[in-house]
Design an enzyme around this catalytic site. Structure first.
Site, short mmCIF file in Angstrom:
data_model
loop_
_atom_site.label_atom_id
_atom_site.label_comp_id
_atom_site.label_asym_id
_atom_site.label_seq_id
_atom_site.Cartn_x
_atom_site.Cartn_y
_atom_site.Cartn_z
N HIS A 17 0.84 -1.20 0.00
CA HIS A 17 0.00 0.00 0.00
C HIS A 17 0.88 1.26 0.00
CE1 HIS A 17 -3.14 -2.65 2.24
NE2 HIS A 17 -3.52 -2.52 0.98
N LYS A 41 -16.08 -6.93 6.01
CA LYS A 41 -14.85 -7.32 6.72
C LYS A 41 -14.92 -6.90 8.19
CE LYS A 41 -11.84 -6.93 2.65
NZ LYS A 41 -10.76 -6.16 1.98
N ARG A 92 -2.33 -6.22 -7.99
CA ARG A 92 -1.24 -7.21 -7.91
C ARG A 92 -1.38 -8.27 -8.99
NH1 ARG A 92 -2.74 -8.24 -1.79
NH2 ARG A 92 -4.68 -8.02 -2.94
N SER A 129 -3.05 -7.76 3.30
CA SER A 129 -3.35 -7.50 4.71
C SER A 129 -3.77 -8.80 5.40
CB SER A 129 -4.47 -6.47 4.82
OG SER A 129 -4.08 -5.25 4.24
O1 PNS Z 1 -9.31 -2.67 0.65
P1 PNS Z 1 -10.67 -3.09 0.17
O2 PNS Z 1 -11.52 -3.62 1.31
O3 PNS Z 1 -10.60 -4.05 -0.96
O4 PNS Z 1 -11.39 -1.75 -0.38
C1 PNS Z 1 -12.69 -1.81 -0.97
C2 PNS Z 1 -13.34 -0.42 -0.85
C3 PNS Z 1 -13.47 -0.03 0.61
C4 PNS Z 1 -12.49 0.59 -1.57
C5 PNS Z 1 -14.76 -0.54 -1.51
O5 PNS Z 1 -15.49 -1.49 -0.83
C6 PNS Z 1 -15.50 0.80 -1.50
O6 PNS Z 1 -15.23 1.65 -2.32
N1 PNS Z 1 -16.44 1.00 -0.54
C7 PNS Z 1 -17.19 2.24 -0.40
C8 PNS Z 1 -18.70 2.07 -0.68
C9 PNS Z 1 -19.03 2.34 -2.13
O7 PNS Z 1 -18.88 3.44 -2.63
N2 PNS Z 1 -19.51 1.29 -2.82
C10 PNS Z 1 -19.94 1.35 -4.19
C11 PNS Z 1 -18.83 1.36 -5.23
S1 PNS Z 1 -17.56 0.15 -5.06
#
Ligand code: PNS
Length: 156
Positions: A17, A41, A92, A129
């Site tokens: 990250h 999560k 990745r 992670s």
């Molecule tokens: O590190 P992660 O858990 O893979 O990140 C995923 C994340 C948090 C970036 C994604 O779940 C997100 O954008 N959540 C915010 C809610 C949202 O806008 N959802 C709709 C479009 S993805």
């Protein structure tokens, strides 16, 4: 000058990250690193602990970073609030791309915002992670995978 939002669970923030954040800061004048609550999560660290750790790690790096958390709502709404020009995601493998592509498409559909994918440095290609938490829980050395402050937090 362009503003980027680099979102994620960051539970915890890894060296992979960190590499993406640093490389994004070379392309964007401001990079918002945003700890997003992901309801699917169960986090190891609270959002404020993650923000604190990331802030400390990035304070040692070149680049204009803003570290924030975003507990609820659409990510694109956060992007609008800060006038972001792009989202940044690290990729990745093709598995990451399969996961990220629909999110990039829905975010663009909702708001017009583009997602910039940055290919992970292969040196961090297997670092996640989830794996880091597992190795730490089983007593393995995670110092090669996470910043020192995160390693200390995981050992506690
Ligand atoms: O590190 P992660 O858990 O893979 O990140 C995923 C994340 C948090 C970036 C994604 O779940 C997100 O954008 N959540 C915010 C809610 C949202 O806008 N959802 C709709 C479009 S993805």
């Amino acid at each position: 000058m362009a503003i980027a939002v680099y979102p994620g669970s960051f539970d915890p923030f890894t060296l992979g990250h960190l590499d993406i954040a640093i490389r994004a800061a070379k392309m964007f004048s401001t990079v918002h690193v945003v700890v997003v609550h992901n309801p699917s999560k169960k986090p190891r660290f609270s959002a404020s602990q993650r923000v604190q750790m990331i802030t400390e790690v990035l304070s040692k790096e070149k680049g204009n970073f803003v570290v924030n958390s975003f507990e609820s709502g659409l990510l694109v709404d956060y992007c609008k609030t800060v006038n972001a020009d792009a989202l940044v995601k690290g990729v990745r493998t093709n598995v990451d791309l399969d996961y990220e592509l629909p999110m990039a498409q829905v975010n663009r559909d909702l708001s017009g915002i583009e997602t910039v994918f940055i290919p992970a440095d292969p040196i961090h290609g297997f670092v996640s992670s989830t794996l880091v938490k597992q190795v730490a829980d089983l007593g393995g050395d995670i110092s090669k995978y996470v910043p020192q402050i995160v390693a200390e937090g995981l050992r506690k």
